[in-house]
Design a protein around this motif. Structure first.
Motif, PDB file in Angstrom:
ATOM      1  N   ARG A  94       0.828  -1.209   0.000  1.00  0.00           N
ATOM      2  CA  ARG A  94       0.000   0.000   0.000  1.00  0.00           C
ATOM      3  C   ARG A  94       0.858   1.254   0.000  1.00  0.00           C
ATOM      4  NH1 ARG A  94      -4.986  -1.294   4.248  1.00  0.00           N
ATOM      5  NH2 ARG A  94      -5.636  -3.281   3.302  1.00  0.00           N
ATOM      6  N   ALA A  95       1.918   1.275   0.781  1.00  0.00           N
ATOM      7  CA  ALA A  95       2.775   2.456   0.839  1.00  0.00           C
ATOM      8  C   ALA A  95       3.434   2.725  -0.512  1.00  0.00           C
ATOM      9  CB  ALA A  95       3.829   2.293   1.924  1.00  0.00           C
ATOM     10  N   LEU A  96       3.882   1.678  -1.180  1.00  0.00           N
ATOM     11  CA  LEU A  96       4.567   1.853  -2.460  1.00  0.00           C
ATOM     12  C   LEU A  96       3.614   2.273  -3.573  1.00  0.00           C
ATOM     13  CD1 LEU A  96       7.118  -1.103  -2.409  1.00  0.00           C
ATOM     14  CD2 LEU A  96       7.545   1.330  -2.010  1.00  0.00           C
ATOM     15  N   ALA A  97       2.312   2.162  -3.345  1.00  0.00           N
ATOM     16  CA  ALA A  97       1.324   2.608  -4.325  1.00  0.00           C
ATOM     17  C   ALA A  97       0.969   4.088  -4.165  1.00  0.00           C
ATOM     18  CB  ALA A  97       0.062   1.760  -4.209  1.00  0.00           C
ATOM     19  N   ALA A  98       1.593   4.777  -3.228  1.00  0.00           N
ATOM     20  CA  ALA A  98       1.263   6.174  -2.947  1.00  0.00           C
ATOM     21  C   ALA A  98       1.563   7.062  -4.149  1.00  0.00           C
ATOM     22  CB  ALA A  98       2.036   6.659  -1.730  1.00  0.00           C
ATOM     23  N   LYS A  99       0.750   8.127  -4.269  1.00  0.00           N
ATOM     24  CA  LYS A  99       0.929   9.122  -5.321  1.00  0.00           C
ATOM     25  C   LYS A  99       1.235  10.472  -4.690  1.00  0.00           C
ATOM     26  CE  LYS A  99      -2.303   6.807  -8.464  1.00  0.00           C
ATOM     27  NZ  LYS A  99      -2.483   5.623  -7.596  1.00  0.00           N
ATOM     28  N   PRO A 100       1.949  11.345  -5.418  1.00  0.00           N
ATOM     29  CA  PRO A 100       2.294  12.657  -4.864  1.00  0.00           C
ATOM     30  C   PRO A 100       1.071  13.384  -4.304  1.00  0.00           C
ATOM     31  CG  PRO A 100       3.470  12.310  -6.919  1.00  0.00           C
ATOM     32  CD  PRO A 100       2.501  11.161  -6.780  1.00  0.00           C
TER      33      PRO A 100
END
Length: 229
Positions: A186-192
């Motif tokens: 989930r963290a690595l899917a974050a967007k700016p």
């Protein structure tokens, strides 16, 4: 089970992502900024925090916004004071008793929301005063227990009390219940511009094991972590 900020279905007037709740912070094109927020809700065990996670943030210079309940502050006064002195962390309001924000007693996950405007005002202001007493700064952001609101609560918090409501674009650990691999994914899917929600009051969880490697990768990708503005 003790729930805090879990995702779930919402009605039009009772939920996590209603108008007036900030889930993302606008960023300029090409700006790779993320906003990590950690909730300290209290827990059935009553005390403690994820020292490994906090130490990792300090070691890597990662800024975060910490949402703390009055219950957690009272149970951990020395830890609270130390975190409040650290410029990496912005201390914000998670409510006096970790109650969902309602003006008529709505409930979710078995937790009873505030029953009136007066109860909601006390839930917000009592914790704000405790934070201000130690930090010297009145918190400008609020996240209620469970992150559930009705429209009347949002109106009172934002218009009458002049406080911004912090939602989330992604709940990384679902109340500190997710395994490390899912937290990392989930963290690595974050967007700016995303506001990321995790928990710092469950050291027995796998939040640190999943979040730490993900944060390291995001830093390598050029992301910058800031406190909520």
């Amino acid at each position: 089970m003790f729930f805090c900020g879990l995702a779930g279905a919402a009605t039009s007037d009772w939920g996590e992502h209603l108008p007036g709740v900030t889930d993302r912070v606008p960023v300029a094109p090409g700006q790779k900024t993320l906003y990590l927020t950690l909730d300290a809700c209290g827990s059935p065990k009553g005390k403690g925090y994820d020292a490994e996670l906090i130490d990792f943030l300090r070691a890597r210079g990662i800024k975060a916004t910490l949402f703390m309940t009055g219950m957690w502050i009272k149970a951990n006064p020395e830890i609270f004071a130390a975190l409040a002195r650290d410029p990496l962390f912005s201390i914000q309001n998670h409510g006096a008793r970790h109650r969902p924000a309602s003006v008529d007693g709505k409930s979710v996950y078995g937790l009873q929301g505030t029953a009136s405007r007066e109860e909601l005002r006390a839930e917000v202001e009592e914790c704000a005063l405790e934070i201000e007493r130690v930090t010297g700064k009145k918190p400008r952001w609020y996240r209620c227990g469970t992150a559930y609101y009705d429209s009347g609560a949002i109106d009172l918090i934002t218009r009458e009390l002049g406080v911004k409501i912090a939602g989330f674009a992604s709940t990384l650990d679902s109340g500190a219940t997710q395994p490390a691999a899912e937290v990392k994914r989930r963290a690595l899917a974050a967007k700016p511009g995303d506001i990321l929600l995790a928990h710092m009051n469950h050291p027995e969880s796998e939040t640190f094991e999943g979040l730490a490697p993900a944060l390291a990768i995001l830093l390598e990708r050029g992301y910058v972590f800031e406190q909520l503005p």
